[in-house]
Design a protein around this motif. Structure first.
Motif, PDB file in Angstrom:
ATOM      1  N   TYR A  59      22.188 -77.323 -41.990  1.00  0.00           N
ATOM      2  CA  TYR A  59      21.830 -78.651 -42.512  1.00  0.00           C
ATOM      3  C   TYR A  59      20.370 -79.000 -42.251  1.00  0.00           C
ATOM      4  O   TYR A  59      19.829 -78.683 -41.198  1.00  0.00           O
ATOM      5  CB  TYR A  59      22.716 -79.716 -41.849  1.00  0.00           C
ATOM      6  CG  TYR A  59      24.108 -79.737 -42.420  1.00  0.00           C
ATOM      7  CD1 TYR A  59      24.978 -78.675 -42.214  1.00  0.00           C
ATOM      8  CD2 TYR A  59      24.545 -80.823 -43.172  1.00  0.00           C
ATOM      9  CE1 TYR A  59      26.252 -78.691 -42.760  1.00  0.00           C
ATOM     10  CE2 TYR A  59      25.819 -80.851 -43.713  1.00  0.00           C
ATOM     11  CZ  TYR A  59      26.656 -79.777 -43.509  1.00  0.00           C
ATOM     12  OH  TYR A  59      27.908 -79.804 -44.054  1.00  0.00           O
ATOM     13  N   GLY A  95      29.600 -87.472 -47.413  1.00  0.00           N
ATOM     14  CA  GLY A  95      29.458 -86.277 -48.253  1.00  0.00           C
ATOM     15  C   GLY A  95      28.978 -85.071 -47.460  1.00  0.00           C
ATOM     16  O   GLY A  95      29.392 -83.942 -47.707  1.00  0.00           O
ATOM     17  N   ALA A 147      15.920 -69.727 -43.867  1.00  0.00           N
ATOM     18  CA  ALA A 147      17.241 -70.359 -43.721  1.00  0.00           C
ATOM     19  C   ALA A 147      18.376 -69.380 -44.023  1.00  0.00           C
ATOM     20  O   ALA A 147      19.347 -69.287 -43.266  1.00  0.00           O
ATOM     21  CB  ALA A 147      17.337 -71.570 -44.634  1.00  0.00           C
ATOM     22  N   TYR A 180      22.345 -66.422 -41.358  1.00  0.00           N
ATOM     23  CA  TYR A 180      23.723 -65.921 -41.334  1.00  0.00           C
ATOM     24  C   TYR A 180      23.826 -64.572 -40.620  1.00  0.00           C
ATOM     25  O   TYR A 180      24.905 -64.195 -40.181  1.00  0.00           O
ATOM     26  CB  TYR A 180      24.250 -65.788 -42.772  1.00  0.00           C
ATOM     27  CG  TYR A 180      24.265 -67.092 -43.546  1.00  0.00           C
ATOM     28  CD1 TYR A 180      24.899 -68.224 -43.045  1.00  0.00           C
ATOM     29  CD2 TYR A 180      23.648 -67.186 -44.793  1.00  0.00           C
ATOM     30  CE1 TYR A 180      24.912 -69.412 -43.762  1.00  0.00           C
ATOM     31  CE2 TYR A 180      23.663 -68.377 -45.524  1.00  0.00           C
ATOM     32  CZ  TYR A 180      24.288 -69.489 -45.000  1.00  0.00           C
ATOM     33  OH  TYR A 180      24.310 -70.667 -45.699  1.00  0.00           O
ATOM     34  N   VAL A 203      29.333 -73.252 -49.653  1.00  0.00           N
ATOM     35  CA  VAL A 203      28.100 -74.000 -49.920  1.00  0.00           C
ATOM     36  C   VAL A 203      28.358 -75.058 -50.983  1.00  0.00           C
ATOM     37  O   VAL A 203      29.267 -74.916 -51.801  1.00  0.00           O
ATOM     38  CB  VAL A 203      26.963 -73.069 -50.419  1.00  0.00           C
ATOM     39  CG1 VAL A 203      26.621 -72.011 -49.389  1.00  0.00           C
ATOM     40  CG2 VAL A 203      27.291 -72.409 -51.754  1.00  0.00           C
ATOM     41  N   GLY A 224      32.251 -78.725 -55.019  1.00  0.00           N
ATOM     42  CA  GLY A 224      31.668 -79.860 -55.743  1.00  0.00           C
ATOM     43  C   GLY A 224      31.144 -80.919 -54.779  1.00  0.00           C
ATOM     44  O   GLY A 224      31.132 -80.733 -53.562  1.00  0.00           O
TER      45      GLY A 224
HETATM   46  O1  ME8 Z   1      21.137 -77.632 -48.550  1.00  0.00           O
HETATM   47  N1  ME8 Z   1      29.110 -84.015 -51.280  1.00  0.00           N
HETATM   48  O2  ME8 Z   1      21.084 -78.525 -46.455  1.00  0.00           O
HETATM   49  P1  ME8 Z   1      21.644 -80.001 -46.720  1.00  0.00           P
HETATM   50  C1  ME8 Z   1      29.426 -82.762 -50.892  1.00  0.00           C
HETATM   51  N2  ME8 Z   1      19.414 -76.674 -45.633  1.00  0.00           N
HETATM   52  N3  ME8 Z   1      28.614 -81.995 -50.160  1.00  0.00           N
HETATM   53  C2  ME8 Z   1      27.429 -82.499 -49.822  1.00  0.00           C
HETATM   54  C3  ME8 Z   1      27.025 -83.803 -50.183  1.00  0.00           C
HETATM   55  C4  ME8 Z   1      27.936 -84.567 -50.950  1.00  0.00           C
HETATM   56  N4  ME8 Z   1      27.657 -85.812 -51.341  1.00  0.00           N
HETATM   57  N5  ME8 Z   1      25.791 -84.013 -49.677  1.00  0.00           N
HETATM   58  C5  ME8 Z   1      25.445 -82.884 -49.016  1.00  0.00           C
HETATM   59  C6  ME8 Z   1      20.793 -77.601 -47.391  1.00  0.00           C
HETATM   60  N6  ME8 Z   1      26.424 -81.973 -49.097  1.00  0.00           N
HETATM   61  C7  ME8 Z   1      20.035 -76.390 -46.863  1.00  0.00           C
HETATM   62  C8  ME8 Z   1      21.011 -75.238 -46.756  1.00  0.00           C
HETATM   63  S1  ME8 Z   1      21.673 -72.748 -46.092  1.00  0.00           S
HETATM   64  C9  ME8 Z   1      20.887 -71.331 -45.808  1.00  0.00           C
HETATM   65  C10 ME8 Z   1      20.419 -73.954 -46.251  1.00  0.00           C
HETATM   66  C11 ME8 Z   1      26.457 -80.610 -48.566  1.00  0.00           C
HETATM   67  O3  ME8 Z   1      21.581 -80.670 -45.402  1.00  0.00           O
HETATM   68  C12 ME8 Z   1      25.530 -79.698 -49.354  1.00  0.00           C
HETATM   69  O4  ME8 Z   1      26.094 -79.341 -50.574  1.00  0.00           O
HETATM   70  O5  ME8 Z   1      20.943 -80.630 -47.877  1.00  0.00           O
HETATM   71  C13 ME8 Z   1      25.404 -78.543 -48.397  1.00  0.00           C
HETATM   72  O6  ME8 Z   1      26.497 -77.667 -48.554  1.00  0.00           O
HETATM   73  C14 ME8 Z   1      25.454 -79.221 -47.023  1.00  0.00           C
HETATM   74  O7  ME8 Z   1      25.920 -80.556 -47.253  1.00  0.00           O
HETATM   75  C15 ME8 Z   1      24.124 -79.233 -46.323  1.00  0.00           C
HETATM   76  O8  ME8 Z   1      23.158 -79.790 -47.170  1.00  0.00           O
END
Ligand code: ME8
Length: 662
Positions: free
Chosen positions: A13, A22, A230, A234, A259, A290
């Motif tokens: 994150y 979310g 990032a 993994y 993801v 989603g």
């Molecule tokens: O994308 N509904 O981090 P992130 C569902 N650092 N899922 C949600 C959401 C919502 N409203 N809002 C956020 C990143 N997410 C990168 C990833 S991996 C090598 C790098 C989910 O903090 C989003 O889809 O923006 C993701 O899976 C997770 O929160 C982290 O998002």
């Protein structure tokens, strides 16, 4: 050979701090799947963490006058707190600022360079800072970032490139040969048609202008592109390439990488290509789920403004309704893979409908009857009827159905199967009418069997619920004298395991019923009050801002010596965006020759951010920094003003950024 290991990952994150319900989605889903596999006696490794490098963080920290790590640390603690509140049982929390990760990325980058997979060239194109993504001219949508629609900045700099283009065919073949690799299926078409077929270009994987990143060891003015940094988490988390790679040997390739749909592209094109370049296997499965859309905010009738009426803060929701309620909602509400809407009301309806009415009622009715008719001691069954056998078959059949759905990553349907048993048991009470049997001493034996069947349905459903909700199952099992914390697998999920003679306690309500209308009214009142407070604070901020501006406008007479104390320089506007908390301010990122400055300027009413990008301005270079609406402004941009019209002052001919104005 089918390994008994199960490696599952969430994305790492961004430490944004504005966590909402979310954000919990991916991680809670992964937690349920991890817990379920542990109960199947798999050797599970569940990885999550934080993605801490990049321009976005660098800028935010700068605005707050903090170093990036000072800015990030409390946010990471905040995220860990949320996972604790939600009982997320990760085995490892990686931070991309962790030393072993930094070293791991540096080794991987060098390895790719030595293999000729990375080469040095010059990058010219567009960059979206919020998405940390590079785009070519043709990929832009109306000149803006195709992912988020925000303005992009033009850039030209020396960069290293990863030979992504050469992997297009191998990735297409990967999708064809392994339909499991990318799920749900619809995402395959999206990747193929939107990204691979139009042509994969080599990927810019280093920057010289972003300091907050992992330095390239063999060319220290470069830092590694944040997505390469990032994604490799993994494997660095498992010690790949380090002195001790035993975890990597044991767990890689990942069984499941979960993801959100917006980052599928990175995980199913760039990530497998990096792995192929390293000659290591790709994950078995990447699932793009989603979004949880936050809906329902109300429009205030009197003022026509939007009031946030939904509680979305995960901690506040857990405090109000409990961890189980939030987990259950996230796991059950949205058909998996699709988007779904969150409202307070949808959450409350789930709590009342499934947890309170279906599960809670079954438990309280059954335990109350065992106490009323058998003095709190579970009777032995005395022979089963066809009806009993039908219910028993459902109870014995749930585990395989739940397993099948979890294998297919369909968590809501898996939970639905458990609730089918709960609902069937409730219907069984209505069908057998124990209150009538209880009145007739001749029916005591029949009543014994009915109570036993109900107790077993509850026990089986409750054990199966353990991976999904983490508090109530042990509580419910305790009513049947079972120590739920000792149940670590599904071995006892068989009808008939519970012994007659077991003490049964009359249950207190596990999920008290909520008066939804009253609760929603209360929330709306609370949120409206918060909105008013925020508005008041905003007004005070605006007042303070106006005062700062007034001060700027005061023009006392000064001597020439005093004037020469002012250092003016030409600066290039590299990026520009609105200041979130202000209607007047724009935040400009300026190139002042050999350094970058952030300046907050009251230009929002006169220029759109994108109109300023690329313009040369005159900067008061030695102005004492001031904090304006959360932005540390390092200087002031000169403007001309007449009758409400405001324009920026620019050099009459092009001059390089950093040139002194004299
Ligand atoms: O994308 N509904 O981090 P992130 C569902 N650092 N899922 C949600 C959401 C919502 N409203 N809002 C956020 C990143 N997410 C990168 C990833 S991996 C090598 C790098 C989910 O903090 C989003 O889809 O923006 C993701 O899976 C997770 O929160 C982290 O998002």
């Amino acid at each position: 050979m089918d390994k008994n290991t199960f490696f599952i990952t969430t994305p790492i994150y961004y430490p944004s701090g504005n966590w909402h319900i979310g954000h919990c989605y991916t991680t809670v889903v992964c937690d349920a799947i991890a817990r379920f596999n542990r109960m199947l006696k798999k050797d599970v490794f569940f990885l999550t963490g934080t993605d801490e490098h990049g321009q976005k963080i660098e800028k935010k920290a700068q605005e707050k006058g903090l170093t990036p790590i000072e800015f990030i640390n409390p946010l990471v603690d905040g995220l860990k707190d949320i996972w604790k509140e939600l009982d997320v049982s990760y085995d490892k929390f990686i931070r991309t600022t962790d030393d072993y990760h930094v070293k791991g990325v540096q080794r991987i980058f060098k390895q790719l360079y030595d293999k000729g997979e990375i080469y040095k060239s010059e990058y010219e194109g567009w960059y979206c800072t919020p998405c940390e993504s590079f785009w070519t001219e043709s990929q832009l949508k109306d000149g803006k970032c195709p992912d988020c629609g925000r303005p992009v900045q033009k850039g030209k700099e020396e960069s290293y490139f990863f030979r992504l283009s050469k992997y297009a065919d191998r990735i297409l073949k990967l999708y064809e040969d392994n339909p499991e690799f990318l799920q749900p299926k619809s995402r395959v078409n999206e990747m193929v048609n939107n990204f691979i077929k139009p042509g994969l270009q080599d990927l810019c994987v280093s920057r010289t202008t972003i300091k907050w990143g992992i330095p390239v060891t063999f060319d220290e003015k470069h830092t590694v592109y944040v997505w390469v940094d990032a994604l490799t988490n993994y494997i660095t988390a498992l010690g790949y390439g380090s002195d001790d790679d035993s975890l990597y040997q044991k767990y890689w390739p990942a069984n499941l990488q979960m993801v959100g749909k917006e980052i599928v592209r990175f995980h199913t094109i760039i990530w497998p290509a990096i792995l192929m370049a390293l000659d290591i296997p790709v994950p078995n499965r990447v699932y793009g789920h989603g979004w949880l859309l936050i809906g329902g905010d109300k429009l205030s009738k009197s003022k026509g403004e939007n009031i946030k009426t939904e509680i979305t803060d995960p901690k506040e929701l857990v405090d109000r309704y409990g961890c189980d309620a939030l987990r259950y909602f996230l796991l059950r509400e949205i058909p998996f893979g699709n988007d779904g809407v969150y409202t307070n009301e949808s959450l409350l309806k789930r709590i009342n409908g499934d947890l309170s009415n279906a599960l809670g009622n079954l438990v309280s009715r059954t335990t109350a009857m065992i106490n009323q008719y058998f003095g709190g001691v579970l009777p032995n069954p005395t022979g089963y009827t066809d009806l009993d056998n039908e219910v028993i078959a459902i109870a014995n059949g749930v585990l395989p159905l739940v397993k099948k759905n979890i294998d297919a990553i369909d968590v809501p349907t898996a939970l639905g199967e458990i609730f089918k048993l709960i609902e069937r048991a409730n219907k069984y009470i209505d069908e057998t009418e124990p209150w009538k049997l209880g009145k007739d001493p001749a029916m005591k034996d029949r009543l014994s069997t009915v109570m036993y069947v109900l107790a077993e349905c509850i026990r089986i459903a409750t054990i199966l619920l353990k991976p999904f909700i983490t508090k109530a199952p042990d509580k419910i099992l305790s009513f049947f004298s079972i120590d739920g914390s000792l149940i670590k697998d599904f071995d006892t999920v068989k009808f008939g395991e519970l012994k007659g003679g077991t003490a049964v306690i009359k249950a207190e309500p596990v999920f008290p019923r909520i008066d939804i209308n009253k609760e929603i009214q209360e929330i709306e009142k609370m949120m409206t009050a918060r909105h008013k407070e925020a508005q008041k604070a905003e007004k005070e901020r605006a007042k303070a801002e106006a005062k700062v501006e007034e001060k700027v406008e005061e023009k006392p007479e000064i001597s020439i010596d005093e004037f020469f104390k002012t250092e003016l320089r030409v600066a290039l506007v590299k990026a520009c965006e609105k200041v979130e908390k202000s209607n007047k301010l724009l935040k400009l990122t300026l190139d002042v020759g050999d350094e970058e400055r952030t300046v907050a300027s009251g230009l929002a009413n006169y220029y759109k951010p994108e109109e300023l990008i690329g313009k040369k301005v005159i900067l008061v270079y030695n102005l004492k920094p001031a904090k304006l609406c959360g932005v540390v402004s390092q200087g002031m941009v000169l403007c001309a003003e007449k009758d409400g019209k405001v324009v920026i002052v620019t050099p009459e001919q092009d001059m390089p950024a950093g040139a002194v104005v004299c």
